[in-house]
Design an enzyme around this catalytic site. Structure first.
Site, PDB file in Angstrom:
ATOM      1  N   LYS A  14       0.702  -1.411   0.004  1.00 19.76           N
ATOM      2  CA  LYS A  14       0.076   0.087  -0.033  1.00 19.76           C
ATOM      3  C   LYS A  14       1.047   1.314  -0.032  1.00 19.76           C
ATOM      4  O   LYS A  14       1.988   1.131   0.104  1.00 19.76           O
ATOM      5  CB  LYS A  14      -0.917  -0.106   1.379  1.00 19.76           C
ATOM      6  N   ASN A  88      11.629   0.203   1.995  1.00 23.11           N
ATOM      7  CA  ASN A  88      10.629   1.299   1.998  1.00 23.11           C
ATOM      8  C   ASN A  88       9.759   0.973   3.474  1.00 23.11           C
ATOM      9  O   ASN A  88       9.160   1.965   3.988  1.00 23.11           O
ATOM     10  CB  ASN A  88       9.506   1.274   1.037  1.00 23.11           C
ATOM     11  N   TYR A 168      10.433   8.437  16.163  1.00 24.30           N
ATOM     12  CA  TYR A 168      10.494   8.427  14.480  1.00 24.30           C
ATOM     13  C   TYR A 168      11.709   9.144  13.983  1.00 24.30           C
ATOM     14  O   TYR A 168      12.409   8.632  13.142  1.00 24.30           O
ATOM     15  CB  TYR A 168       9.058   8.600  13.837  1.00 24.30           C
ATOM     16  N   LYS A 172      15.125   8.100  11.807  1.00 27.33           N
ATOM     17  CA  LYS A 172      15.386   8.241  10.141  1.00 27.33           C
ATOM     18  C   LYS A 172      16.828   8.865  10.202  1.00 27.33           C
ATOM     19  O   LYS A 172      17.613   8.620   9.316  1.00 27.33           O
ATOM     20  CB  LYS A 172      14.457   9.207   9.678  1.00 27.33           C
ATOM     21  N   THR A 203      -0.760   8.879   3.872  1.00 21.96           N
ATOM     22  CA  THR A 203      -0.696   7.637   3.974  1.00 21.96           C
ATOM     23  C   THR A 203      -1.155   7.100   5.360  1.00 21.96           C
ATOM     24  O   THR A 203      -1.203   7.923   6.301  1.00 21.96           O
ATOM     25  CB  THR A 203       0.950   7.051   3.821  1.00 21.96           C
TER      26      THR A 203
END
Length: 245
Positions: A14, A88, A168, A172, A203
């Site tokens: 998705k 991803n 988060y 990254k 998303t």
């Protein structure tokens, strides 16, 4: 070696991952659709095939050693090599009000869970797929990151960077740092590896908050996955160019 180029996209059932798979498929790549939910995986593969993409399912939980090993074995059987790996799959982790993560009250288990997918998962998958990538004439690795991982931007009070994301965002930054280390280690090979920010895409990861579509978010990852042999490596990109670390 088969003339058809083979790609694997993790978290491809998705959102941005699906559109990266669709974009590579439109360019003639045979695409392995990596996902941990087999029902959603089958649905995504059927949808891609209906759109003309040569897609095959790769059951894959990036947090599990056995799952990742099985995925590598499946690609070995299906294709014998790998030309493109797009890491991803990612999670934001549990958030509080305003989609934030307050470092002063953050549950350490949230940090561990986010790092397991966003960093350790990338290392786990990349290392499992490297033997297959080394068989390619033009191997490419793309790590889907976020501008929230840019320490330069996060530390600049004049730049709007959104809410504090104490699990988060550092995950990254960690992913970006790992990307640089891979680039250094692979500098004498033909493998190009880069990090990319797809932008603020609506998303499920962010509760569908964002001004960009998954198709727009997939454009630069697809470009980096198809770089020419003299393309850059060990860098961090967005649509407009290089992002400062």
């Amino acid at each position: 070696m088969s003339e058809t180029k083979i790609a694997l996209v993790t978290g491809a059932n998705k959102g941005i991952g699906y559109e990266i798979a669709a974009g590579l498929g439109a360019l003639g790549y045979r695409v392995g659709v990596g996902a941990r939910d087999e029902t959603r995986l089958e649905t995504a593969v059927e949808k891609l095939r209906a759109a003309g993409v040569d897609a095959f399912g790769v059951p894959l939980d990036v947090t599990g050693d056995r799952s990742v090993s099985a995925a590598a074995e499946l690609i070995e059987r299906q294709a014998g090599h790998l030309d493109v790996l797009v890491n991803n799959a990612g999670i934001s982790g549990e958030t509080g009000p305003g989609w934030g993560q307050d470092p002063t009250t953050l549950d350490l288990d949230v940090v561990r869970t986010v790092l397991e997918t966003n960093v350790l998962g990338v290392i786990r998958v990349t290392n499992a797929m490297l033997p297959l990538l080394r068989r390619s004439t033009s191997p490419r690795i793309v790590n889907v990151s976020s501008s929230l991982g840019s320490l330069t931007r996060q530390a600049d009070p004049d730049i709007e960077v959104g809410p504090v994301m104490a699990a988060y965002a550092p995950s990254k930054s960690f992913l970006n740092a790992v990307t640089v280390q891979y680039a250094r280690q692979l500098a004498d090979t033909n493998i190009l590896i880069n990090a990319v920010c797809p932008g603020l895409v609506a998303t499920g990861l962010n509760g569908f908050y964002g001004s960009r579509t998954p198709e727009q978010g997939a454009a630069t990852p697809v470009r980096l996955a198809t770089l020419p042999d003299d393309g850059p490596t060990g860098a961090f990109f967005e649509d407009d160019g290089v992002i400062p670390w």
